[in-house]
Write a protein that holds these residues in place. Structure first.
Motif, PDB file in Angstrom:
ATOM      1  N   ARG A  28       0.871  -1.267  -0.024  1.00 53.65           N
ATOM      2  CA  ARG A  28       0.046  -0.012  -0.100  1.00 53.65           C
ATOM      3  C   ARG A  28       0.834   1.352   0.228  1.00 53.65           C
ATOM      4  O   ARG A  28       1.915   1.254   0.449  1.00 53.65           O
ATOM      5  CB  ARG A  28      -0.862  -0.008   1.157  1.00 53.65           C
ATOM      6  CG  ARG A  28      -1.816  -1.245   1.227  1.00 53.65           C
ATOM      7  CD  ARG A  28      -2.677  -1.280   2.447  1.00 53.65           C
ATOM      8  NE  ARG A  28      -3.848  -0.179   2.173  1.00 53.65           N
ATOM      9  CZ  ARG A  28      -4.846  -0.377   1.835  1.00 53.65           C
ATOM     10  NH1 ARG A  28      -5.104  -1.509   1.053  1.00 53.65           N
ATOM     11  NH2 ARG A  28      -5.978   0.377   1.630  1.00 53.65           N
ATOM     12  N   VAL A  29       0.253   2.201  -0.546  1.00 51.72           N
ATOM     13  CA  VAL A  29       0.954   3.386  -0.540  1.00 51.72           C
ATOM     14  C   VAL A  29       0.347   4.351   0.440  1.00 51.72           C
ATOM     15  O   VAL A  29      -0.989   4.717   0.392  1.00 51.72           O
ATOM     16  CB  VAL A  29       1.012   4.290  -2.077  1.00 51.72           C
ATOM     17  CG1 VAL A  29       1.601   5.701  -1.613  1.00 51.72           C
ATOM     18  CG2 VAL A  29       1.867   3.354  -2.812  1.00 51.72           C
ATOM     19  N   TYR A  30       1.060   5.048   1.290  1.00 54.34           N
ATOM     20  CA  TYR A  30       0.476   5.731   2.438  1.00 54.34           C
ATOM     21  C   TYR A  30       0.809   7.225   2.103  1.00 54.34           C
ATOM     22  O   TYR A  30       2.003   7.603   2.394  1.00 54.34           O
ATOM     23  CB  TYR A  30       0.872   5.448   3.678  1.00 54.34           C
ATOM     24  CG  TYR A  30       0.405   4.150   4.302  1.00 54.34           C
ATOM     25  CD1 TYR A  30      -0.889   3.946   4.685  1.00 54.34           C
ATOM     26  CD2 TYR A  30       1.027   2.866   3.889  1.00 54.34           C
ATOM     27  CE1 TYR A  30      -1.300   2.485   5.126  1.00 54.34           C
ATOM     28  CE2 TYR A  30       0.447   1.622   4.158  1.00 54.34           C
ATOM     29  CZ  TYR A  30      -0.642   1.463   4.657  1.00 54.34           C
ATOM     30  OH  TYR A  30      -1.147   0.258   5.195  1.00 54.34           O
ATOM     31  N   LYS A  39      -4.092  -0.162  -7.309  1.00 57.97           N
ATOM     32  CA  LYS A  39      -5.113   0.883  -7.731  1.00 57.97           C
ATOM     33  C   LYS A  39      -4.261   1.932  -8.644  1.00 57.97           C
ATOM     34  O   LYS A  39      -4.960   2.619  -9.077  1.00 57.97           O
ATOM     35  CB  LYS A  39      -5.720   1.600  -6.495  1.00 57.97           C
ATOM     36  CG  LYS A  39      -6.586   0.775  -5.520  1.00 57.97           C
ATOM     37  CD  LYS A  39      -7.679   0.250  -6.316  1.00 57.97           C
ATOM     38  CE  LYS A  39      -8.887  -0.528  -5.247  1.00 57.97           C
ATOM     39  NZ  LYS A  39      -9.953  -1.235  -6.061  1.00 57.97           N
ATOM     40  N   LEU A  40      -3.039   1.975  -8.321  1.00 57.58           N
ATOM     41  CA  LEU A  40      -2.256   2.814  -9.227  1.00 57.58           C
ATOM     42  C   LEU A  40      -2.167   2.503 -10.812  1.00 57.58           C
ATOM     43  O   LEU A  40      -1.993   1.106 -10.967  1.00 57.58           O
ATOM     44  CB  LEU A  40      -0.886   3.068  -8.516  1.00 57.58           C
ATOM     45  CG  LEU A  40      -0.759   3.394  -7.269  1.00 57.58           C
ATOM     46  CD1 LEU A  40       0.558   3.593  -6.637  1.00 57.58           C
ATOM     47  CD2 LEU A  40      -1.211   5.083  -7.137  1.00 57.58           C
ATOM     48  N   ASP A  41      -2.058   3.509 -11.547  1.00 56.26           N
ATOM     49  CA  ASP A  41      -2.110   3.138 -12.978  1.00 56.26           C
ATOM     50  C   ASP A  41      -0.705   2.701 -13.586  1.00 56.26           C
ATOM     51  O   ASP A  41      -0.684   2.253 -14.588  1.00 56.26           O
ATOM     52  CB  ASP A  41      -2.908   3.949 -13.788  1.00 56.26           C
ATOM     53  CG  ASP A  41      -2.535   5.387 -13.449  1.00 56.26           C
ATOM     54  OD1 ASP A  41      -1.441   5.737 -12.771  1.00 56.26           O
ATOM     55  OD2 ASP A  41      -2.848   6.471 -14.250  1.00 56.26           O
ATOM     56  N   SER A  42       0.577   3.474 -13.084  1.00 59.47           N
ATOM     57  CA  SER A  42       1.828   3.255 -13.500  1.00 59.47           C
ATOM     58  C   SER A  42       2.816   3.276 -12.367  1.00 59.47           C
ATOM     59  O   SER A  42       2.483   3.798 -11.337  1.00 59.47           O
ATOM     60  CB  SER A  42       2.005   4.357 -14.678  1.00 59.47           C
ATOM     61  OG  SER A  42       1.818   5.416 -14.257  1.00 59.47           O
ATOM     62  N   ALA A  43       4.239   3.110 -13.007  1.00 63.97           N
ATOM     63  CA  ALA A  43       5.076   3.082 -11.985  1.00 63.97           C
ATOM     64  C   ALA A  43       5.527   4.644 -11.611  1.00 63.97           C
ATOM     65  O   ALA A  43       6.138   5.169 -10.657  1.00 63.97           O
ATOM     66  CB  ALA A  43       6.396   2.108 -12.485  1.00 63.97           C
ATOM     67  N   SER A  44       5.151   5.392 -12.878  1.00 64.70           N
ATOM     68  CA  SER A  44       5.551   6.925 -12.761  1.00 64.70           C
ATOM     69  C   SER A  44       4.765   7.377 -11.823  1.00 64.70           C
ATOM     70  O   SER A  44       4.905   8.502 -11.186  1.00 64.70           O
ATOM     71  CB  SER A  44       5.435   7.488 -14.077  1.00 64.70           C
ATOM     72  OG  SER A  44       4.396   7.331 -14.660  1.00 64.70           O
ATOM     73  N   LEU A  46       3.265   6.072  -9.104  1.00 60.56           N
ATOM     74  CA  LEU A  46       3.700   5.498  -7.884  1.00 60.56           C
ATOM     75  C   LEU A  46       4.987   6.429  -7.514  1.00 60.56           C
ATOM     76  O   LEU A  46       5.306   6.799  -6.189  1.00 60.56           O
ATOM     77  CB  LEU A  46       4.401   4.205  -7.828  1.00 60.56           C
ATOM     78  CG  LEU A  46       5.017   3.525  -6.478  1.00 60.56           C
ATOM     79  CD1 LEU A  46       4.270   3.607  -5.409  1.00 60.56           C
ATOM     80  CD2 LEU A  46       5.578   2.212  -7.050  1.00 60.56           C
ATOM     81  N   GLU A  47       6.066   6.612  -8.349  1.00 57.74           N
ATOM     82  CA  GLU A  47       7.257   7.445  -8.159  1.00 57.74           C
ATOM     83  C   GLU A  47       6.672   8.899  -7.685  1.00 57.74           C
ATOM     84  O   GLU A  47       7.199   9.573  -6.756  1.00 57.74           O
ATOM     85  CB  GLU A  47       8.247   7.146  -9.383  1.00 57.74           C
ATOM     86  CG  GLU A  47       9.264   8.094  -9.072  1.00 57.74           C
ATOM     87  CD  GLU A  47      10.226   8.297 -10.121  1.00 57.74           C
ATOM     88  OE1 GLU A  47      11.293   8.905 -10.519  1.00 57.74           O
ATOM     89  OE2 GLU A  47       9.972   7.205 -11.040  1.00 57.74           O
TER      90      GLU A  47
END
Length: 116
Positions: A28-30, A39-44, A46-47
């Motif tokens: 998960r991303v907090y 739920k995120l659409d891309s690595a970018s 996330l970055e």
């Protein structure tokens, strides 16, 4: 600023690690709100979240299976004695004044302003 020209650029390392985390699709991303990595659409994306101060945490590992096999039944002849690990300790010795103060501290009521 690159310290060692043989090492990859920091930006490339960060981008590669974000891509690796994104491909795993775990955790998960907090940030402002917790968000499953799926739920995120891309690595970018996330970055971008991480650069804005979010924190990624992996999912906790599943339950670990403990495998124990009894290959031989105990014969019952073995007697186990617990080792007296504290037997060699020397009891503490207080100076006479400390002993007297300890004994007398329980004889009097505490002053009215110091009751807890």
């Amino acid at each position: 600023m690159q310290l060692d020209p043989k090492l990859p650029a920091v930006e490339k390392v960060i981008h590669a690690r974000c891509a690796e985390i994104f491909r795993a699709r775990r955790g998960r991303v907090y940030g402002e709100h917790p968000l499953a990595l799926s739920k995120l659409d891309s690595a970018s994306h996330l970055e971008e979240q991480l650069r804005q101060g979010a924190v990624w945490m992996d999912d906790p590992p599943g339950p670990v299976k403990f495998r124990c096999e009894l290959k031989e039944w105990p014969d019952g002849n073995h007697v186990s004695h617990a080792a007296p690990w504290a037997a060699d300790w020397v009891p503490p010795v207080f100076p006479p004044l400390a002993t007297k103060l300890f004994q007398e501290s329980n004889l009097r009521e505490p002053p009215a302003g110091r009751q807890a």
